[in-house]
Design a protein around this motif. Structure first.
Motif, PDB file in Angstrom:
ATOM      1  N   GLY A  71     -19.409  66.595   7.376  1.00  0.00           N
ATOM      2  CA  GLY A  71     -20.000  65.495   6.616  1.00  0.00           C
ATOM      3  C   GLY A  71     -20.267  64.267   7.458  1.00  0.00           C
ATOM      4  O   GLY A  71     -21.070  63.401   7.071  1.00  0.00           O
ATOM      5  N   ASP A  72     -19.598  64.152   8.627  1.00  0.00           N
ATOM      6  CA  ASP A  72     -19.871  63.022   9.523  1.00  0.00           C
ATOM      7  C   ASP A  72     -21.278  63.137  10.102  1.00  0.00           C
ATOM      8  O   ASP A  72     -21.827  64.232  10.235  1.00  0.00           O
ATOM      9  N   ARG A  73     -21.835  61.999  10.466  1.00  0.00           N
ATOM     10  CA  ARG A  73     -23.159  61.956  11.083  1.00  0.00           C
ATOM     11  C   ARG A  73     -23.009  61.658  12.579  1.00  0.00           C
ATOM     12  O   ARG A  73     -22.251  60.769  12.967  1.00  0.00           O
ATOM     13  N   LEU A  74     -23.769  62.407  13.373  1.00  0.00           N
ATOM     14  CA  LEU A  74     -23.711  62.275  14.832  1.00  0.00           C
ATOM     15  C   LEU A  74     -25.098  61.928  15.353  1.00  0.00           C
ATOM     16  O   LEU A  74     -25.995  62.780  15.383  1.00  0.00           O
ATOM     17  N   LEU A  75     -25.300  60.671  15.732  1.00  0.00           N
ATOM     18  CA  LEU A  75     -26.576  60.246  16.303  1.00  0.00           C
ATOM     19  C   LEU A  75     -26.656  60.747  17.740  1.00  0.00           C
ATOM     20  O   LEU A  75     -25.719  60.581  18.520  1.00  0.00           O
ATOM     21  N   MET A  76     -27.781  61.365  18.108  1.00  0.00           N
ATOM     22  CA  MET A  76     -27.916  61.991  19.415  1.00  0.00           C
ATOM     23  C   MET A  76     -28.789  61.149  20.340  1.00  0.00           C
ATOM     24  O   MET A  76     -29.971  60.937  20.064  1.00  0.00           O
ATOM     25  N   ARG A  77     -28.194  60.660  21.411  1.00  0.00           N
ATOM     26  CA  ARG A  77     -28.914  59.952  22.471  1.00  0.00           C
ATOM     27  C   ARG A  77     -28.832  60.822  23.723  1.00  0.00           C
ATOM     28  O   ARG A  77     -28.074  60.552  24.658  1.00  0.00           O
ATOM     29  N   VAL A  78     -29.575  61.906  23.701  1.00  0.00           N
ATOM     30  CA  VAL A  78     -29.523  62.925  24.743  1.00  0.00           C
ATOM     31  C   VAL A  78     -30.942  63.192  25.220  1.00  0.00           C
ATOM     32  O   VAL A  78     -31.848  63.382  24.409  1.00  0.00           O
ATOM     33  N   GLY A  79     -31.136  63.194  26.517  1.00  0.00           N
ATOM     34  CA  GLY A  79     -32.462  63.374  27.085  1.00  0.00           C
ATOM     35  C   GLY A  79     -32.881  64.826  27.159  1.00  0.00           C
ATOM     36  O   GLY A  79     -32.387  65.694  26.420  1.00  0.00           O
TER      37      GLY A  79
END
Length: 502
Positions: A71-79
Protein backbone atom coordinates in the motif's frame (compact mmCIF):
# COMPACT_ATOMS: atom_id res chain seq x y z
CA UNK A 1 -24.97 4.60 -38.71
CA UNK A 2 -23.32 5.79 -35.50
CA UNK A 3 -19.54 5.86 -35.04
CA UNK A 4 -19.32 2.95 -32.59
CA UNK A 5 -17.02 -0.06 -32.90
CA UNK A 6 -17.61 -3.04 -30.61
CA UNK A 7 -15.20 -5.89 -31.35
CA UNK A 8 -16.57 -8.13 -28.60
CA UNK A 9 -15.51 -8.69 -24.99
CA UNK A 10 -11.99 -9.55 -23.93
CA UNK A 11 -11.69 -12.60 -21.60
CA UNK A 12 -12.07 -11.43 -18.00
CA UNK A 13 -9.00 -11.01 -15.84
CA UNK A 14 -8.56 -13.73 -13.17
CA UNK A 15 -10.01 -12.64 -9.84
CA UNK A 16 -6.88 -13.53 -7.86
CA UNK A 17 -4.23 -11.63 -9.76
CA UNK A 18 -0.85 -9.91 -9.56
CA UNK A 19 0.65 -7.90 -12.41
CA UNK A 20 4.24 -9.02 -11.79
CA UNK A 21 3.28 -12.68 -11.46
CA UNK A 22 1.52 -12.44 -14.83
CA UNK A 23 4.60 -10.88 -16.48
CA UNK A 24 7.00 -13.45 -15.02
CA UNK A 25 4.92 -16.56 -15.69
CA UNK A 26 7.14 -17.27 -18.71
CA UNK A 27 10.14 -17.69 -16.38
CA UNK A 28 8.62 -20.97 -15.19
CA UNK A 29 8.27 -22.27 -18.76
CA UNK A 30 11.76 -21.36 -20.01
CA UNK A 31 14.02 -20.28 -17.10
CA UNK A 32 17.22 -20.40 -19.19
CA UNK A 33 15.91 -18.40 -22.13
CA UNK A 34 17.26 -14.86 -22.58
CA UNK A 35 14.61 -12.44 -21.38
CA UNK A 36 16.65 -9.25 -21.80
CA UNK A 37 19.77 -8.22 -23.66
CA UNK A 38 21.14 -4.70 -23.15
CA UNK A 39 23.03 -4.21 -26.39
CA UNK A 40 25.76 -1.95 -27.71
CA UNK A 41 28.25 -2.21 -30.60
CA UNK A 42 30.89 -3.77 -28.36
CA UNK A 43 28.74 -6.47 -26.79
CA UNK A 44 25.66 -7.22 -24.71
CA UNK A 45 24.59 -7.77 -21.12
CA UNK A 46 22.17 -10.71 -21.01
CA UNK A 47 19.58 -11.68 -18.42
CA UNK A 48 17.90 -15.07 -18.45
CA UNK A 49 14.30 -15.38 -17.30
CA UNK A 50 15.50 -17.14 -14.16
CA UNK A 51 18.00 -14.37 -13.37
CA UNK A 52 15.37 -11.72 -14.04
CA UNK A 53 12.83 -13.35 -11.72
CA UNK A 54 15.44 -13.76 -8.97
CA UNK A 55 16.45 -10.10 -9.25
CA UNK A 56 12.84 -8.89 -9.15
CA UNK A 57 11.61 -11.03 -6.28
CA UNK A 58 14.85 -10.56 -4.33
CA UNK A 59 14.45 -6.80 -4.76
CA UNK A 60 10.86 -7.13 -3.56
CA UNK A 61 12.26 -8.63 -0.35
CA UNK A 62 14.77 -5.79 -0.17
CA UNK A 63 12.05 -3.16 -0.44
CA UNK A 64 10.14 -4.80 2.40
CA UNK A 65 13.28 -5.00 4.51
CA UNK A 66 13.79 -1.26 3.88
CA UNK A 67 10.60 -0.63 5.84
CA UNK A 68 8.03 -0.38 3.08
CA UNK A 69 4.73 -2.23 3.42
CA UNK A 70 1.96 -3.10 0.95
CA UNK A 71 0.00 0.00 0.00
CA UNK A 72 3.00 2.34 0.35
CA UNK A 73 3.90 4.52 -2.62
CA UNK A 74 7.44 4.49 -4.02
CA UNK A 75 8.39 7.42 -6.26
CA UNK A 76 11.06 6.32 -8.74
CA UNK A 77 13.95 8.65 -9.60
CA UNK A 78 15.89 6.13 -11.66
CA UNK A 79 17.55 6.78 -15.00
CA UNK A 80 18.11 4.60 -18.03
CA UNK A 81 19.20 1.37 -16.34
CA UNK A 82 18.00 -2.18 -15.71
CA UNK A 83 17.28 -1.23 -12.11
CA UNK A 84 14.23 0.67 -13.35
CA UNK A 85 12.08 -2.26 -14.58
CA UNK A 86 13.43 -4.54 -11.86
CA UNK A 87 12.38 -2.15 -9.09
CA UNK A 88 9.07 -1.38 -10.80
CA UNK A 89 8.04 -5.03 -10.96
CA UNK A 90 9.51 -5.77 -7.53
CA UNK A 91 7.30 -3.15 -5.92
CA UNK A 92 4.14 -4.36 -7.65
CA UNK A 93 4.92 -7.98 -6.76
CA UNK A 94 4.42 -7.25 -3.05
CA UNK A 95 1.71 -4.60 -3.26
CA UNK A 96 3.90 -1.49 -3.11
CA UNK A 97 2.77 1.14 -5.62
CA UNK A 98 5.61 2.39 -7.87
CA UNK A 99 5.42 5.88 -9.36
CA UNK A 100 7.76 6.15 -12.38
CA UNK A 101 8.96 9.65 -13.29
CA UNK A 102 10.98 11.11 -16.13
CA UNK A 103 14.70 11.38 -15.40
CA UNK A 104 14.69 14.77 -17.16
CA UNK A 105 12.67 16.49 -14.44
CA UNK A 106 14.28 19.17 -12.28
CA UNK A 107 14.17 19.08 -8.48
CA UNK A 108 11.33 21.64 -8.25
CA UNK A 109 9.33 19.64 -10.80
CA UNK A 110 9.88 16.45 -8.82
CA UNK A 111 8.78 18.19 -5.63
CA UNK A 112 5.45 19.00 -7.30
CA UNK A 113 4.95 15.29 -7.96
CA UNK A 114 5.96 14.42 -4.41
CA UNK A 115 3.38 16.87 -3.08
CA UNK A 116 0.73 15.36 -5.35
CA UNK A 117 1.34 11.70 -4.51
CA UNK A 118 2.70 11.76 -0.93
CA UNK A 119 5.10 8.83 -1.42
CA UNK A 120 6.43 6.87 1.55
CA UNK A 121 9.89 6.76 -0.04
CA UNK A 122 11.87 7.70 -3.14
CA UNK A 123 14.02 5.16 -4.98
CA UNK A 124 16.99 7.20 -6.19
CA UNK A 125 19.90 6.34 -8.45
CA UNK A 126 22.08 9.09 -7.01
CA UNK A 127 22.20 10.96 -10.33
CA UNK A 128 18.73 12.22 -11.24
CA UNK A 129 17.39 15.37 -9.59
CA UNK A 130 15.74 14.41 -6.32
CA UNK A 131 14.39 16.35 -3.31
CA UNK A 132 15.25 15.03 0.14
CA UNK A 133 11.77 15.59 1.56
CA UNK A 134 11.02 11.90 2.23
CA UNK A 135 12.90 8.67 2.90
CA UNK A 136 15.39 7.94 0.13
CA UNK A 137 16.34 4.38 -0.86
CA UNK A 138 19.37 4.12 -3.14
CA UNK A 139 19.49 1.81 -6.15
CA UNK A 140 23.12 0.92 -5.39
CA UNK A 141 21.72 -1.43 -2.75
CA UNK A 142 19.80 -3.41 -5.33
CA UNK A 143 22.65 -5.63 -6.49
CA UNK A 144 22.76 -7.00 -2.93
CA UNK A 145 19.00 -7.58 -2.97
CA UNK A 146 19.18 -9.82 -6.03
CA UNK A 147 20.48 -12.69 -3.90
CA UNK A 148 17.83 -12.40 -1.17
CA UNK A 149 15.11 -14.99 -0.73
CA UNK A 150 12.28 -14.32 -3.19
CA UNK A 151 9.28 -12.50 -1.75
CA UNK A 152 5.88 -14.16 -2.26
CA UNK A 153 3.49 -12.46 -4.65
CA UNK A 154 0.65 -10.41 -3.17
CA UNK A 155 -2.38 -11.67 -5.07
CA UNK A 156 -5.77 -9.99 -4.93
CA UNK A 157 -8.52 -8.11 -6.73
CA UNK A 158 -7.35 -7.22 -10.27
CA UNK A 159 -9.10 -3.84 -9.88
CA UNK A 160 -6.89 -2.71 -7.01
CA UNK A 161 -4.23 -0.02 -7.54
CA UNK A 162 -0.95 -1.31 -9.02
CA UNK A 163 1.00 1.76 -10.18
CA UNK A 164 0.75 5.49 -10.87
CA UNK A 165 2.10 7.32 -13.91
CA UNK A 166 2.00 10.98 -14.86
CA UNK A 167 0.48 12.70 -17.84
CA UNK A 168 0.36 16.39 -18.71
CA UNK A 169 -3.14 16.02 -20.16
CA UNK A 170 -4.69 18.93 -22.00
CA UNK A 171 -3.99 21.48 -19.27
CA UNK A 172 -0.20 21.17 -19.30
CA UNK A 173 -0.27 20.39 -15.57
CA UNK A 174 0.79 16.92 -14.43
CA UNK A 175 -1.94 14.49 -13.47
CA UNK A 176 -1.34 11.30 -11.52
CA UNK A 177 -2.97 8.45 -13.45
CA UNK A 178 -3.87 5.43 -11.30
CA UNK A 179 -3.82 2.02 -12.97
CA UNK A 180 -5.03 -1.34 -11.70
CA UNK A 181 -3.28 -4.71 -11.86
CA UNK A 182 -5.66 -5.64 -14.68
CA UNK A 183 -3.89 -3.14 -16.97
CA UNK A 184 -1.30 -5.78 -17.87
CA UNK A 185 -4.06 -8.28 -18.70
CA UNK A 186 -5.61 -5.73 -21.08
CA UNK A 187 -2.31 -5.37 -22.91
CA UNK A 188 -2.96 -8.84 -24.31
CA UNK A 189 -5.22 -7.10 -26.83
CA UNK A 190 -2.11 -5.55 -28.37
CA UNK A 191 -0.33 -8.87 -28.92
CA UNK A 192 -2.27 -9.64 -32.12
CA UNK A 193 -3.96 -6.29 -32.65
CA UNK A 194 -0.67 -4.40 -32.99
CA UNK A 195 2.50 -6.39 -32.35
CA UNK A 196 1.87 -9.76 -33.96
CA UNK A 197 4.10 -10.91 -31.09
CA UNK A 198 5.15 -14.53 -30.60
CA UNK A 199 7.37 -16.34 -28.08
CA UNK A 200 10.11 -16.65 -30.71
CA UNK A 201 10.33 -12.90 -31.38
CA UNK A 202 13.25 -10.69 -30.47
CA UNK A 203 11.78 -7.20 -29.97
CA UNK A 204 14.09 -4.20 -29.85
CA UNK A 205 12.78 -0.93 -28.43
CA UNK A 206 14.89 2.17 -29.08
CA UNK A 207 13.72 4.05 -25.99
CA UNK A 208 15.19 4.32 -22.51
CA UNK A 209 14.27 1.88 -19.74
CA UNK A 210 12.45 4.59 -17.80
CA UNK A 211 10.09 5.62 -20.61
CA UNK A 212 6.61 4.11 -20.21
CA UNK A 213 6.48 3.26 -23.94
CA UNK A 214 9.66 1.21 -23.51
CA UNK A 215 8.50 -0.27 -20.22
CA UNK A 216 5.28 -1.62 -21.72
CA UNK A 217 6.01 -2.39 -25.38
CA UNK A 218 9.73 -3.05 -25.01
CA UNK A 219 9.85 -5.04 -21.77
CA UNK A 220 6.65 -6.11 -20.03
CA UNK A 221 4.85 -7.35 -23.14
CA UNK A 222 7.74 -9.43 -24.53
CA UNK A 223 8.29 -10.92 -21.07
CA UNK A 224 4.58 -11.70 -20.72
CA UNK A 225 4.71 -13.52 -24.06
CA UNK A 226 8.00 -15.28 -23.26
CA UNK A 227 9.90 -13.45 -26.02
CA UNK A 228 13.28 -11.71 -25.82
CA UNK A 229 13.56 -7.96 -25.19
CA UNK A 230 16.48 -6.05 -26.72
CA UNK A 231 17.28 -2.57 -25.37
CA UNK A 232 20.13 -0.36 -26.64
CA UNK A 233 22.52 0.56 -23.84
CA UNK A 234 22.71 4.12 -22.61
CA UNK A 235 24.80 6.19 -25.00
CA UNK A 236 23.96 4.22 -28.14
CA UNK A 237 23.20 6.63 -30.98
CA UNK A 238 20.34 6.23 -33.41
CA UNK A 239 22.78 5.72 -36.29
CA UNK A 240 24.13 2.62 -34.50
CA UNK A 241 20.74 0.96 -34.12
CA UNK A 242 20.67 -0.70 -37.59
CA UNK A 243 23.89 -2.52 -36.72
CA UNK A 244 22.38 -3.72 -33.44
CA UNK A 245 19.13 -4.77 -35.12
CA UNK A 246 21.07 -6.93 -37.57
CA UNK A 247 23.66 -8.28 -35.15
CA UNK A 248 21.08 -9.32 -32.55
CA UNK A 249 18.62 -10.63 -35.15
CA UNK A 250 15.73 -8.41 -34.07
CA UNK A 251 12.43 -9.49 -35.57
CA UNK A 252 10.36 -6.50 -34.37
CA UNK A 253 11.52 -2.92 -33.86
CA UNK A 254 9.63 -0.34 -31.81
CA UNK A 255 10.38 3.39 -31.66
CA UNK A 256 8.89 6.86 -31.85
CA UNK A 257 8.61 8.44 -35.34
CA UNK A 258 11.62 10.68 -34.76
CA UNK A 259 13.87 7.66 -34.22
CA UNK A 260 12.81 6.16 -37.54
CA UNK A 261 13.58 9.48 -39.17
CA UNK A 262 17.09 9.60 -37.69
CA UNK A 263 17.86 5.98 -38.58
CA UNK A 264 16.87 6.59 -42.20
CA UNK A 265 19.57 9.27 -42.37
CA UNK A 266 22.26 6.72 -41.47
CA UNK A 267 22.40 5.10 -44.92
CA UNK A 268 21.44 1.72 -46.31
CA UNK A 269 19.54 -0.68 -44.05
CA UNK A 270 20.20 -4.42 -44.21
CA UNK A 271 17.82 -6.06 -41.70
CA UNK A 272 17.24 -9.63 -42.88
CA UNK A 273 15.47 -10.86 -39.73
CA UNK A 274 13.17 -7.89 -39.22
CA UNK A 275 9.49 -8.69 -39.81
CA UNK A 276 8.01 -5.24 -39.07
CA UNK A 277 8.26 -2.09 -37.00
CA UNK A 278 5.99 -0.49 -34.41
CA UNK A 279 5.40 3.23 -33.92
CA UNK A 280 3.59 5.18 -31.20
CA UNK A 281 3.90 8.37 -29.19
CA UNK A 282 2.79 10.70 -31.96
CA UNK A 283 1.36 10.43 -35.49
CA UNK A 284 3.74 8.70 -37.89
CA UNK A 285 4.31 10.88 -40.99
CA UNK A 286 3.55 9.07 -44.22
CA UNK A 287 6.93 10.12 -45.63
CA UNK A 288 8.77 8.20 -42.87
CA UNK A 289 6.51 5.16 -43.20
CA UNK A 290 7.00 4.98 -46.96
CA UNK A 291 10.75 5.64 -46.89
CA UNK A 292 11.24 2.94 -44.23
CA UNK A 293 9.29 0.44 -46.31
CA UNK A 294 11.34 1.26 -49.41
CA UNK A 295 14.62 0.95 -47.47
CA UNK A 296 13.89 -2.24 -45.53
CA UNK A 297 11.02 -3.99 -47.26
CA UNK A 298 9.15 -4.04 -43.93
CA UNK A 299 6.12 -2.10 -42.76
CA UNK A 300 5.73 0.08 -39.68
CA UNK A 301 2.47 -0.53 -37.83
CA UNK A 302 1.15 2.46 -35.94
CA UNK A 303 -0.86 2.57 -32.72
CA UNK A 304 -2.82 5.25 -30.88
CA UNK A 305 -3.32 5.45 -27.15
CA UNK A 306 -2.78 7.55 -24.07
CA UNK A 307 -1.47 7.30 -20.52
CA UNK A 308 -5.00 6.65 -19.27
CA UNK A 309 -5.54 3.57 -21.47
CA UNK A 310 -2.29 2.68 -23.23
CA UNK A 311 -2.82 1.85 -26.95
CA UNK A 312 -6.21 0.66 -28.17
CA UNK A 313 -6.34 1.54 -31.88
CA UNK A 314 -3.72 0.09 -34.20
CA UNK A 315 -2.73 -1.47 -37.48
CA UNK A 316 -1.19 -4.93 -37.36
CA UNK A 317 0.68 -7.45 -39.48
CA UNK A 318 -1.63 -8.71 -42.20
CA UNK A 319 -4.03 -5.78 -42.00
CA UNK A 320 -4.96 -3.93 -45.23
CA UNK A 321 -3.09 -0.84 -46.33
CA UNK A 322 -4.46 2.36 -44.82
CA UNK A 323 -4.45 6.02 -45.87
CA UNK A 324 -1.75 8.11 -44.15
CA UNK A 325 -4.24 9.82 -41.82
CA UNK A 326 -5.59 6.51 -40.48
CA UNK A 327 -4.52 5.11 -37.11
CA UNK A 328 -5.87 1.61 -37.72
CA UNK A 329 -8.74 -0.27 -36.14
CA UNK A 330 -9.97 -0.71 -32.55
CA UNK A 331 -8.27 -3.84 -31.24
CA UNK A 332 -10.18 -7.03 -30.56
CA UNK A 333 -11.91 -6.62 -27.20
CA UNK A 334 -12.19 -2.81 -27.45
CA UNK A 335 -15.33 -0.69 -27.64
CA UNK A 336 -14.60 2.69 -29.23
CA UNK A 337 -16.81 5.62 -30.28
CA UNK A 338 -16.43 9.00 -31.95
CA UNK A 339 -18.36 11.44 -29.79
CA UNK A 340 -20.11 14.75 -30.37
CA UNK A 341 -22.01 16.90 -27.89
CA UNK A 342 -25.09 14.67 -28.14
CA UNK A 343 -23.34 11.30 -28.19
CA UNK A 344 -21.79 9.15 -30.95
CA UNK A 345 -21.70 11.00 -34.27
CA UNK A 346 -22.61 9.49 -37.66
CA UNK A 347 -19.98 7.53 -39.59
CA UNK A 348 -17.70 9.91 -41.47
CA UNK A 349 -18.21 12.78 -39.01
CA UNK A 350 -15.28 14.11 -36.93
CA UNK A 351 -15.57 14.03 -33.15
CA UNK A 352 -13.71 13.08 -29.99
CA UNK A 353 -12.24 9.56 -29.83
CA UNK A 354 -13.70 7.81 -26.78
CA UNK A 355 -13.19 4.51 -24.94
CA UNK A 356 -15.96 2.65 -23.12
CA UNK A 357 -15.68 2.82 -19.34
CA UNK A 358 -15.62 -1.02 -19.12
CA UNK A 359 -12.33 -1.29 -21.04
CA UNK A 360 -10.03 -3.37 -18.80
CA UNK A 361 -7.06 -1.16 -19.66
CA UNK A 362 -8.73 2.09 -18.66
CA UNK A 363 -7.36 3.88 -15.62
CA UNK A 364 -8.98 3.81 -12.20
CA UNK A 365 -8.92 7.62 -12.19
CA UNK A 366 -6.73 10.62 -11.43
CA UNK A 367 -5.27 10.50 -7.93
CA UNK A 368 -7.27 12.68 -5.52
CA UNK A 369 -9.08 14.36 -8.44
CA UNK A 370 -12.61 12.89 -8.58
CA UNK A 371 -14.08 15.96 -10.29
CA UNK A 372 -11.39 15.97 -12.98
CA UNK A 373 -11.89 12.24 -13.48
CA UNK A 374 -15.67 12.60 -13.82
CA UNK A 375 -15.22 15.47 -16.28
CA UNK A 376 -13.47 13.13 -18.73
CA UNK A 377 -16.63 11.03 -19.13
CA UNK A 378 -19.69 11.55 -21.28
CA UNK A 379 -22.09 8.90 -20.08
CA UNK A 380 -20.33 5.56 -20.44
CA UNK A 381 -17.58 6.97 -22.64
CA UNK A 382 -14.14 8.22 -21.58
CA UNK A 383 -13.18 11.17 -23.80
CA UNK A 384 -9.56 11.06 -24.93
CA UNK A 385 -9.33 14.69 -26.04
CA UNK A 386 -8.17 13.59 -29.51
CA UNK A 387 -10.17 14.23 -32.66
CA UNK A 388 -10.95 11.36 -34.99
CA UNK A 389 -13.35 10.08 -37.63
CA UNK A 390 -14.64 6.54 -38.12
CA UNK A 391 -14.89 5.29 -41.69
CA UNK A 392 -17.30 2.75 -43.15
CA UNK A 393 -14.50 0.19 -42.68
CA UNK A 394 -14.37 1.06 -38.95
CA UNK A 395 -10.79 2.33 -39.09
CA UNK A 396 -10.10 5.66 -37.36
CA UNK A 397 -8.80 8.73 -39.18
CA UNK A 398 -6.82 11.00 -36.89
CA UNK A 399 -7.38 14.77 -36.77
CA UNK A 400 -5.08 15.68 -33.86
CA UNK A 401 -5.60 16.89 -30.32
CA UNK A 402 -8.84 18.77 -29.84
CA UNK A 403 -6.88 21.60 -28.21
CA UNK A 404 -4.38 21.62 -31.13
CA UNK A 405 -7.05 22.23 -33.78
CA UNK A 406 -6.47 25.54 -35.54
CA UNK A 407 -8.90 28.21 -36.67
CA UNK A 408 -7.96 29.86 -39.95
CA UNK A 409 -10.48 32.37 -41.27
CA UNK A 410 -13.32 30.49 -39.61
CA UNK A 411 -12.18 27.08 -40.91
CA UNK A 412 -11.13 24.31 -38.52
CA UNK A 413 -7.75 22.97 -39.66
CA UNK A 414 -5.85 19.95 -38.32
CA UNK A 415 -2.16 20.67 -37.74
CA UNK A 416 -1.36 17.10 -38.81
CA UNK A 417 -2.58 17.75 -42.34
CA UNK A 418 -0.41 20.85 -42.70
CA UNK A 419 2.62 19.17 -41.11
CA UNK A 420 2.31 16.15 -43.39
CA UNK A 421 2.29 18.40 -46.46
CA UNK A 422 5.35 20.37 -45.34
CA UNK A 423 7.30 17.24 -44.39
CA UNK A 424 7.31 16.34 -48.06
CA UNK A 425 9.81 19.18 -48.55
CA UNK A 426 13.24 17.57 -49.04
CA UNK A 427 15.04 20.03 -46.75
CA UNK A 428 12.59 19.97 -43.81
CA UNK A 429 13.49 17.36 -41.16
CA UNK A 430 10.77 18.17 -38.62
CA UNK A 431 7.90 20.64 -38.51
CA UNK A 432 5.21 21.76 -36.12
CA UNK A 433 2.36 24.15 -36.85
CA UNK A 434 -0.10 26.10 -34.73
CA UNK A 435 -2.24 29.20 -35.07
CA UNK A 436 -1.14 32.48 -33.48
CA UNK A 437 -2.58 35.95 -32.93
CA UNK A 438 -1.06 38.63 -35.16
CA UNK A 439 -3.55 41.33 -34.16
CA UNK A 440 -6.91 41.64 -32.45
CA UNK A 441 -9.38 39.06 -33.79
CA UNK A 442 -6.90 37.74 -36.35
CA UNK A 443 -5.21 34.35 -36.15
CA UNK A 444 -2.95 32.81 -38.78
CA UNK A 445 -1.19 29.48 -39.17
CA UNK A 446 2.52 29.54 -38.35
CA UNK A 447 5.01 26.79 -39.20
CA UNK A 448 8.16 26.06 -37.18
CA UNK A 449 10.65 23.84 -38.98
CA UNK A 450 14.00 22.10 -38.41
CA UNK A 451 16.45 22.10 -41.33
CA UNK A 452 20.19 22.14 -41.98
CA UNK A 453 20.03 25.65 -43.44
CA UNK A 454 17.56 28.56 -43.59
CA UNK A 455 14.91 28.12 -46.28
CA UNK A 456 13.49 30.88 -48.44
CA UNK A 457 9.99 31.78 -47.13
CA UNK A 458 8.74 32.59 -50.62
CA UNK A 459 9.84 29.16 -51.84
CA UNK A 460 8.13 27.54 -48.85
CA UNK A 461 4.94 29.43 -49.63
CA UNK A 462 5.05 28.16 -53.21
CA UNK A 463 5.65 24.62 -51.96
CA UNK A 464 2.63 24.85 -49.64
CA UNK A 465 0.45 26.37 -52.37
CA UNK A 466 0.91 23.24 -54.48
CA UNK A 467 -0.26 20.96 -51.66
CA UNK A 468 -2.70 22.84 -49.44
CA UNK A 469 -5.86 24.88 -49.82
CA UNK A 470 -5.28 28.58 -49.27
CA UNK A 471 -6.86 28.61 -45.81
CA UNK A 472 -4.59 25.74 -44.68
CA UNK A 473 -1.33 27.36 -45.78
CA UNK A 474 1.01 28.83 -43.13
CA UNK A 475 1.44 32.58 -43.28
CA UNK A 476 4.63 32.55 -41.21
CA UNK A 477 7.69 30.27 -41.34
CA UNK A 478 10.26 30.11 -38.54
CA UNK A 479 13.40 27.95 -38.43
CA UNK A 480 14.17 26.43 -35.02
CA UNK A 481 16.94 24.19 -33.72
CA UNK A 482 14.44 21.66 -32.37
CA UNK A 483 10.74 21.32 -31.61
CA UNK A 484 9.44 21.61 -28.03
CA UNK A 485 8.44 18.21 -26.65
CA UNK A 486 7.30 16.85 -23.31
CA UNK A 487 8.95 14.08 -21.29
CA UNK A 488 7.18 11.48 -23.46
CA UNK A 489 8.57 13.08 -26.65
CA UNK A 490 5.19 14.40 -27.76
CA UNK A 491 5.17 17.63 -29.71
CA UNK A 492 3.96 20.64 -27.71
CA UNK A 493 2.35 22.70 -30.44
CA UNK A 494 1.10 25.43 -28.12
CA UNK A 495 4.68 26.01 -26.97
CA UNK A 496 5.92 26.63 -30.52
CA UNK A 497 5.47 30.44 -30.51
CA UNK A 498 7.71 30.75 -27.44
CA UNK A 499 10.41 28.44 -28.79
CA UNK A 500 13.63 30.33 -29.67
CA UNK A 501 14.18 30.79 -33.42
CA UNK A 502 17.52 30.28 -35.15
Amino acid sequence: MSSISDTGPWPPCPQDFNLTAHVLAASDRAPDKIALAVVKPTGAQRWSYDRLRSAILGSATGLLQSGLVPGDRLLMRVGNSVEFPVAYLAAIAVGIVPIPTSSQLTEPEVQVLVDMTDPTAILHDGQTACPASVLVIRTDQMSEWYGLSPAPYAFGDPNRLAYIIFTSGTSGKPRAVCHAHRAIWARGMMMDGWYGLTRSDRLMHAGAFNWTYTLGTGLLDPWTKGATALIPAQGVEHAQIPLLLKRHEATIFAAAPGVYRNILKSGSLDLPKLRHGLSAGEKLPASIRDTWHAATGTRVHEAFGMSECSTFISAAPGSPDLPPESLGWPQQGRRIAIMGDQGPVPIGTPGIIAVHRDDPGLMLGYLNQPEETAARYQGDWFLTGDMGEMTENKDILYHGRADDMMNAGGFRVSPLEVEAALLAHPDIHEVGVTDIDIKADTRVIAAYYVSDRPLDPTALESFATERLARYKQPRLYTRVASLPRNANNKLLRRALPDHPPL
